[in-house]
Motif scaffolding. Structure first.
Motif, short mmCIF file in Angstrom:
data_model
loop_
_atom_site.label_atom_id
_atom_site.label_comp_id
_atom_site.label_asym_id
_atom_site.label_seq_id
_atom_site.Cartn_x
_atom_site.Cartn_y
_atom_site.Cartn_z
N SER A 44 0.83 -1.21 0.00
CA SER A 44 0.00 0.00 0.00
C SER A 44 0.86 1.25 0.00
CB SER A 44 -0.93 0.00 1.22
OG SER A 44 -1.87 -1.05 1.14
N GLN A 45 1.92 1.24 0.78
CA GLN A 45 2.81 2.39 0.81
C GLN A 45 3.49 2.61 -0.54
OE1 GLN A 45 5.31 1.17 4.11
NE2 GLN A 45 4.13 2.37 5.58
N LEU A 47 2.36 1.59 -3.51
CA LEU A 47 1.34 2.05 -4.45
C LEU A 47 1.08 3.55 -4.29
CD1 LEU A 47 -1.15 -0.95 -4.23
CD2 LEU A 47 -0.06 -0.15 -6.33
N ASN A 48 1.04 4.01 -3.04
CA ASN A 48 0.82 5.43 -2.78
C ASN A 48 1.93 6.28 -3.38
OD1 ASN A 48 -1.57 5.06 -1.41
ND2 ASN A 48 -0.62 4.94 0.60
N LEU A 52 -1.17 5.71 -6.62
CA LEU A 52 -2.24 4.73 -6.81
C LEU A 52 -2.70 4.22 -5.46
CD1 LEU A 52 -0.50 2.68 -9.64
CD2 LEU A 52 -2.37 4.31 -9.96
N ASP A 53 -3.88 3.58 -5.45
CA ASP A 53 -4.30 2.85 -4.25
C ASP A 53 -4.68 1.43 -4.65
OD1 ASP A 53 -6.93 2.89 -5.27
OD2 ASP A 53 -7.43 4.70 -4.17
N ARG A 54 -5.12 0.65 -3.68
CA ARG A 54 -5.37 -0.78 -3.95
C ARG A 54 -6.43 -1.00 -5.01
NH1 ARG A 54 -5.76 -1.29 1.76
NH2 ARG A 54 -7.89 -2.06 1.52
N SER A 55 -7.35 -0.07 -5.16
CA SER A 55 -8.44 -0.24 -6.13
C SER A 55 -7.93 -0.25 -7.57
CB SER A 55 -9.47 0.87 -5.95
OG SER A 55 -8.90 2.14 -6.24
N TYR A 80 -7.21 -8.12 0.26
CA TYR A 80 -6.86 -6.72 0.06
C TYR A 80 -7.10 -6.21 -1.36
CZ TYR A 80 -4.94 -6.71 4.73
OH TYR A 80 -4.80 -6.79 6.10
#
Length: 259
Positions: A44-45, A47-48, A52-55, A80
């Motif tokens: 998640s970190q 991706l940020n 981006l986010d998980r979606s 997740y």
């Protein structure tokens, strides 16, 4: 976007692909005890950092040579990312090419994925050399069938064995030598020469023997994290494809959509 996960003996590589192209790539040390929650916090970190986010992840495919790591990676996908991961070599993600060897079930997922991507990108007979924990040599014929190969200790394993067994030898970094000299004047230089040029000699010698046995023109593809270490010191390679395994995962996922 597709999240392709390549779980090797040393590292787990996560690659985010969009339109078949790698948009981002991250790696973490392989630890079968690592939980899905730990992976999720780390990913998640990252991706940020890409904005981006998980979606953004709509599908997941996993290739692994570490069976104990698979469960937590599958949980990561379902918990997740809200999707059931495809597992390379299973179900809809079956290999789809001939494994013309005595023990086809024992072929590592990474090697099979390299065969898929190598054949798709390079027509004709191939020799794929993957520089990982082990160094593998895989022969793929012009029809895309896997014909067999060689497993040798990886260069880091070779160095670890040398340093562990010889009490007075220091641990050194593996790097390309500054020149072509093979007469070492001190211990560290002698170790560099032995490890590096010894490995080049192995690559060139085994490649020549494999080509002779195939008996037809063979294109040699190098992949794996350490492939670039040898790029300028040997003419054995016709091409270097650093992301061959990840590309194989993406191609296998595409094939699975048509099943």
């Amino acid at each position: 976007m597709l999240l392709a996960i390549d779980a090797g003996n040393t590292n787990v590589v996560f690659a985010l692909l969009e339109g078949g192209e790698v948009r981002a790539r991250w790696r973490i040390a392989t630890d079968p005890r690592r939980t899905a929650d730990e992976y999720a916090v780390w990913l998640s970190q990252l991706l940020n950092l890409e904005g981006l986010d998980r979606s953004a992840v709509s599908a997941v495919i996993i290739g692994t040579v570490v069976p104990r790591a698979l469960h937590n990676l599958e949980v990561l996908s379902s918990k997740y990312f809200g999707t059931q991961a495809l597992v390379a070599g299973r179900g809809k993600a079956a290999w789809g090419f001939q494994l013309d060897v005595e023990e086809p079930d024992n072929l590592g997922a990474d090697r099979a994925l390299n065969c898929i991507a190598g054949h798709a990108r390079h027509p004709g007979d191939l020799l794929i050399i993957d520089f990982g924990t082990a160094t593998t040599f895989d022969v793929v014929d012009f029809n895309g069938a896997y014909k067999g190969g060689i497993i040798a200790p990886g260069i880091n394993l070779s160095l670890d064995a040398l340093v562990t067994a010889a009490a007075k030898l220091p641990r050194i970094a593996i790097e390309a030598p500054a020149d072509m000299n093979v007469i070492g004047r001190n211990t560290v230089d002698q170790m560099h020469i032995g490890i590096y040029w010894g490995y080049v000699a192995m690559i060139e010698g085994l490649t020549a023997r494999l080509k002779a046995q195939v008996g037809r023109p063979v294109k040699v593809i190098a992949t794996g994290g350490l492939a670039v270490l040898f790029e300028k010191q040997t003419m054995a390679f016709d091409a270097i494809e650093p992301d061959l395994t990840i590309q194989g995962l993406a191609m296998l996922w595409e094939q699975a959509q048509a099943v």
